[in-house]
Design an enzyme around this catalytic site. Structure first.
Site, PDB file in Angstrom:
ATOM      1  N   THR A   1      -4.581  -2.056  21.344  1.00  0.00           N
ATOM      2  CA  THR A   1      -5.101  -1.193  20.610  1.00  0.00           C
ATOM      3  C   THR A   1      -6.328  -1.849  20.798  1.00  0.00           C
ATOM      4  OG1 THR A   1      -2.449  -0.907  19.396  1.00  0.00           O
ATOM      5  CG2 THR A   1      -4.933  -0.933  18.401  1.00  0.00           C
TER       6      THR A   1
ATOM      7  N   ARG B   1      -2.879   9.911  13.248  1.00  0.00           N
ATOM      8  CA  ARG B   1      -1.609   9.173  14.137  1.00  0.00           C
ATOM      9  C   ARG B   1      -1.019  10.707  15.449  1.00  0.00           C
ATOM     10  NH1 ARG B   1       0.303   5.038  16.811  1.00  0.00           N
ATOM     11  NH2 ARG B   1       2.487   4.120  16.547  1.00  0.00           N
TER      12      ARG B   1
ATOM     13  N   ASP C   1       6.837   4.872  20.682  1.00  0.00           N
ATOM     14  CA  ASP C   1       6.871   3.972  18.833  1.00  0.00           C
ATOM     15  C   ASP C   1       7.936   4.491  18.174  1.00  0.00           C
ATOM     16  OD1 ASP C   1       5.096   2.313  19.920  1.00  0.00           O
ATOM     17  OD2 ASP C   1       3.342   3.197  18.789  1.00  0.00           O
TER      18      ASP C   1
ATOM     19  N   GLY D   1      -2.876  -5.293  18.472  1.00  0.00           N
ATOM     20  CA  GLY D   1      -1.515  -6.352  19.165  1.00  0.00           C
ATOM     21  C   GLY D   1      -0.129  -6.171  18.981  1.00  0.00           C
ATOM     22  N   GLY D   2      -0.066  -4.482  18.736  1.00  0.00           N
ATOM     23  CA  GLY D   2       1.275  -3.782  18.922  1.00  0.00           C
ATOM     24  C   GLY D   2       2.236  -4.615  17.619  1.00  0.00           C
TER      25      GLY D   2
ATOM     26  N   SER E   1       3.921   3.206  13.307  1.00  0.00           N
ATOM     27  CA  SER E   1       3.408   2.219  13.918  1.00  0.00           C
ATOM     28  C   SER E   1       2.974   0.957  13.506  1.00  0.00           C
ATOM     29  CB  SER E   1       1.657   2.244  13.674  1.00  0.00           C
ATOM     30  OG  SER E   1       0.667   2.104  14.084  1.00  0.00           O
TER      31      SER E   1
HETATM   32  N1  GLY Z   1       0.792   1.782  19.770  1.00  0.00           N
HETATM   33  C1  GLY Z   1       1.031   0.242  18.233  1.00  0.00           C
HETATM   34  C2  GLY Z   1       1.700   0.707  17.445  1.00  0.00           C
HETATM   35  O1  GLY Z   1       0.849   1.931  16.329  1.00  0.00           O
HETATM   36  O2  GLY Z   1       1.214   0.012  16.175  1.00  0.00           O
END
Ligand code: GLY
EC number: 2.3.2.2
Length: 565
Positions: free
Chosen positions: A374, A98, A416, A466-467, A445
């Site tokens: 993503t 990350r 985020d 999909g966030g 995330s």
């Molecule tokens: N940027 C989307 C996630 O990490 O959930």
């Protein structure tokens, strides 16, 4: 007029292309291995590595680099993500790569003098960029578990970027749309343009010489090819010149981390997923535990009871996510054991009223913003090793900025983090402590790369972009396979809903939920919002009795596909 001409020409060429490349979206079978990704060229790169004797880790690394070239809206070296790895002995581990906040970041870095977010700066412009983690993550996974030489895994992507590949209709459309950009975004100036100065058309060859050079350095020097030397210097120079704060020191200090997976269970299956800083695994396991409390065999798929129960499980999973989760290196007291326990699910289940929607109370918990783009891919090999990997730039094409000397786009993952300390709103922005910005902290995330096993063997390898919807898309697909015994392609395509606690509304895939069901759900207190599509799943199942893998890619992925060995 020119646009119209280009459109028709593009359509003609791309029809031929699509018929050739994109004809099958149903199930594909394999005995020796398989890669399912958002781009068939990248899936083929992974399968070629399997054919050369590489294992699933090798194939995943090669696929990830190839997606940077062929699926640049989310495939990346300028972002970060997570990998879950099941080996043939049944052991599972994970890699966290990350992005991190830069050393110069602070909890109020996005605020103006009135404490309001300034110019959307947590999503737009170079302050929104987190220190990229992808190259470090892939390199660490290779050092620990790779089989073939690193250079062999990066080579296909160097070649793809140098020699080019055929522009698809989907990529062309995206190129047209992002090139018609906000002037403050450079999307690397003429990134998608050919030698004639126009955006490369479908059917024509798109080459990326600057990216080929960057990938060559990574091929030769491994992790250091990105985090040190000329790439690091150019990242620092580009950031300085354009309002960013990432320095060579940030890059040098970045480390990917191997972490213990989270383990849950459902009716005799073991579920392995990503621990924090992703919230995906915690929420997935908590929601599966809640479903185990229900008498699911008596609840018909897609019925009112199904939608209500699943939505209430989501509401609770997301509320707990918002209250408790963040970077584990900064939040040493996260109650993970409690959130993952069957006892906790039992108590959470007790206050679900099967006749009435609960109320989401913003005074208690909330939920941060997540981007919508993503990419996920799943890989298996002949020995039963499996990889579930999700990585991202946050929004589609990330921050839509990058150095044209380097040829890749940066993420806008700082969005985020919780942007305004202490401020939680009904629209879903939260201000709780665990996910406030701090130097070198990883932002929370929703990515949920997941592997389900039965008797130590892979049973389901799954994930989605999909966030915020990622968690729920994966949750329902796991439930579809484990509780409703659906084939992988049907589980992927089946109706999905999304509830994230705040805002208090229930999204559903339109045309897939009957008017009667919608009517009853509204009477029970749910606020229903139709949407076209939720999730882009890439999944593989394994039938141990037949020794057969079955893979499917979501039909909503224009260029996605399965490649089998
Ligand atoms: N940027 C989307 C996630 O990490 O959930």
């Amino acid at each position: 007029m020119k646009k119209f001409y280009s459109f028709n020409r593009a359509l003609g060429i791309s029809l031929v292309f699509l018929i050739f490349f994109n004809s099958a979206k149903a199930q594909t079978y394999a005995e020796n291995g398989m890669v399912v990704s958002d781009n068939v060229i990248a899936s083929q790169v992974g399968v070629d590595i399997l054919k050369k004797g590489g294992n699933a880790v090798d194939a995943a690394i090669a696929t990830a680099f190839a997606l940077e070239v062929t699926h640049p809206e989310a495939g990346n070296i300028g972002g970060g993500g997570f990998m879950v790895f099941l080996n043939s002995a049944g052991d599972v581990t994970t890699f966290d790569f990350r992005e991190k906040a830069p050393l110069a970041a602070s909890p109020t870095m996005f605020l103006d003098e009135n404490g309001k977010i300034k110019d959307n700066s947590n999503h737009k412009g170079l302050l929104a960029v987190g220190v990229p983690g992808t190259v470090a993550g892939l390199y660490l996974a290779h050092q620990k578990y790779g089989k073939l030489p690193w250079a062999d895994l990066v080579k296909p992507s160097v070649e793809l970027a140098k020699k080019g590949f055929t522009m698809s209709w989907g990529l062309y459309n995206a190129a047209v749309s992002v090139s018609d950009r906000d002037p403050s975004e450079d999307i690397m100036k003429d990134y998608f343009h050919g030698e004639n100065g126009e955006i490369v058309k479908p059917g024509e060859t798109w080459k990326q010489p600057a990216l080929a050079k960057t990938l060559k350095l990574i091929q030769k020097h491994g992790r250091d090819g990105f985090y040190k030397g000329e790439v690091a210097q150019e990242i620092e120079d580009y950031m300085k010149a354009n309002g960013g704060i990432i320095t060579k020191e940030d890059l040098e200090k970045y480390e990917a981390v191997e972490r213990e997976p989270l383990k849950g269970s459902f009716n005799g299956y073991d579920i392995y997923s990503m621990p924090p800083p992703s919230s995906g695994g915690v929420a997935l396991i908590e929601m599966m535990n809640l479903m185990e409390e229900a008498n699911i065999s008596e609840i018909e798929f897609n019925s009112t009871a199904y939608v209500h129960l699943v939505a209430e499980a989501m509401r609770r999973g997301f509320a707990d996510r918002a209250e408790f989760l963040g970077d584990p290196d900064f939040n040493l007291d996260m109650p993970l054991d409690k959130l993952l326990s069957k006892d906790f699910a039992k108590k959470r289940f007790e206050n679900i009223n099967m006749k009435k929607a609960s109320i989401s109370d913003p005074a208690q918990y909330g939920h941060p913003y997540d981007g919508t783009n993503t990419t996920h891919f799943s890989v298996v090999d002949k020995d039963g090793n499996a990889i579930s990997m999700t990585y991202t730039l946050e929004n589609s094409y990330g921050v839509k900025m990058g150095s044209s000397k380097l040829g890749f786009i940066f993420n806008n993952e700082m969005g985020d983090f919780n942007p305004v300390p202490g401020e939680t709103t009904t629209t879903g922005q939260i201000g709780s402590n665990p996910n406030l910005v701090a130097p070198e902290k990883r932002m929370l995330s929703s990515m949920t790369p997941t592997i389900v096993t039965k008797d130590g063997k892979p049973y389901l390898v799954i994930g989605s972009p999909g966030g915020r919807t990622i968690i729920n898309t994966v949750f329902q697909t796991v439930l579809n396979v484990l509780a409703y015994d659906m084939r992988i392609d049907r589980a992927i395509e089946a109706m999905k809903i999304h509830h994230q606690w705040l805002p208090d509304r229930l999204l559903y895939e339109q045309n897939l939920l009957s008017p009667d069901t919608r009517d009853t759900l509204e009477k029970m207190g749910h606020t229903l919002i139709p949407t076209t599509n939720i999730g882009v799943l890439m999944g593989i199942t394994y039938d141990a009795s037949k020794k057969l893998y079955t893979g499917a890619s979501d039909s909503s992925s224009e260029d996605g596909g399965v490649r089998a060995y």
